[in-house]
Motif scaffolding. Structure first.
Motif, PDB file in Angstrom:
ATOM      1  N   ILE A 162     153.457  71.131  25.691  1.00 39.72           N
ATOM      2  CA  ILE A 162     152.213  70.709  26.346  1.00 39.72           C
ATOM      3  C   ILE A 162     152.105  71.379  27.714  1.00 39.72           C
ATOM      4  CG2 ILE A 162     150.980  68.730  27.342  1.00 39.72           C
ATOM      5  CD1 ILE A 162     150.882  68.639  24.333  1.00 39.72           C
ATOM      6  N   ILE A 163     153.188  71.404  28.473  1.00 38.73           N
ATOM      7  CA  ILE A 163     153.185  72.038  29.790  1.00 38.73           C
ATOM      8  C   ILE A 163     152.938  73.536  29.644  1.00 38.73           C
ATOM      9  CG2 ILE A 163     154.632  72.617  31.782  1.00 38.73           C
ATOM     10  CD1 ILE A 163     155.926  69.809  31.417  1.00 38.73           C
ATOM     11  N   LYS A 164     153.580  74.166  28.676  1.00 37.02           N
ATOM     12  CA  LYS A 164     153.402  75.603  28.454  1.00 37.02           C
ATOM     13  C   LYS A 164     151.946  75.921  28.130  1.00 37.02           C
ATOM     14  CE  LYS A 164     154.793  79.369  25.451  1.00 37.02           C
ATOM     15  NZ  LYS A 164     155.396  79.760  24.204  1.00 37.02           N
ATOM     16  N   THR A 165     151.349  75.155  27.232  1.00 38.13           N
ATOM     17  CA  THR A 165     149.960  75.390  26.842  1.00 38.13           C
ATOM     18  C   THR A 165     149.013  75.239  28.029  1.00 38.13           C
ATOM     19  OG1 THR A 165     150.459  74.554  24.631  1.00 38.13           O
ATOM     20  CG2 THR A 165     148.138  74.665  25.248  1.00 38.13           C
ATOM     21  N   ALA A 166     149.213  74.202  28.830  1.00 42.07           N
ATOM     22  CA  ALA A 166     148.345  73.977  29.986  1.00 42.07           C
ATOM     23  C   ALA A 166     148.528  75.074  31.033  1.00 42.07           C
ATOM     24  CB  ALA A 166     148.630  72.611  30.602  1.00 42.07           C
TER      25      ALA A 166
END
Length: 172
Positions: A107-111
């Protein structure tokens, strides 16, 4: 049909519709609830549903979240609530999906990779829909290891020189 100043597109539609015999019937919202699903883009709905399903499955395997979920079966507690067997946390009157530990890096990577944003902007993207504990620290750690960000943000200007021995001449 009685409007005088309309844009070209609407005028063409009007001319095309004049060929047909029809009546326009107003239906209030209470009679048109089924149309709401038709007005949404299908791909977005499927992606959102699949993410929620993945989060639900991951929540069922996360031991920490299972200890939170157990007392919530009776009633909401400490801003946590269960909806359709998915754990949510209410923050500023918004229900946010609680992300299990295993899914947090993705989730952090995508954001972050939406634009290789800094910590604050990445956190803003995540805080709209998801709840992650110690989010700032986790984003800082991810960005510190992000290769494109490291290359773009390298120090500018005069770099430190390499150490080299000074050659001297000794005369004897």
């Amino acid at each position: 049909m009685s409007k005088k100043d309309v844009c070209n597109k609407i005028a063409r539609w009007t001319l095309m519709l004049e060929e047909f015999n029809y009546t326009i019937d107003h239906r209030p919202h209470s009679r048109m609830r089924h149309v709401d699903a038709l007005s949404r883009h299908l791909v977005c709905m499927l992606i959102q549903d699949s993410i929620v399903v993945k989060i639900q499955k991951a929540q069922e395997t996360d031991e920490h979240l299972l200890t939170i979920k157990e007392p919530l079966k009776a009633a909401p507690h400490d801003n946590y609530a269960m909806k359709n067997n998915v754990l949510y946390k209410t923050v500023n009157e918004i229900d946010l999906l609680v992300i299990p530990e295993l899914m947090q890096p993705s989730i952090i990577k995508t954001a972050h990779e939406r634009g290789h944003y800094a910590v604050t902007r990445t956190a803003e993207h995540i805080d709209k829909e998801y709840y992650i504990t110690k989010l700032q620290q986790k984003i800082e750690q991810y960005i510190a290891n992000c290769v494109p960000c490291i290359l773009i943000n390298r120090k500018r200007g005069k770099q430190k020189g390499q150490l080299a021995p000074i050659k001297t001449r000794y005369t004897s």
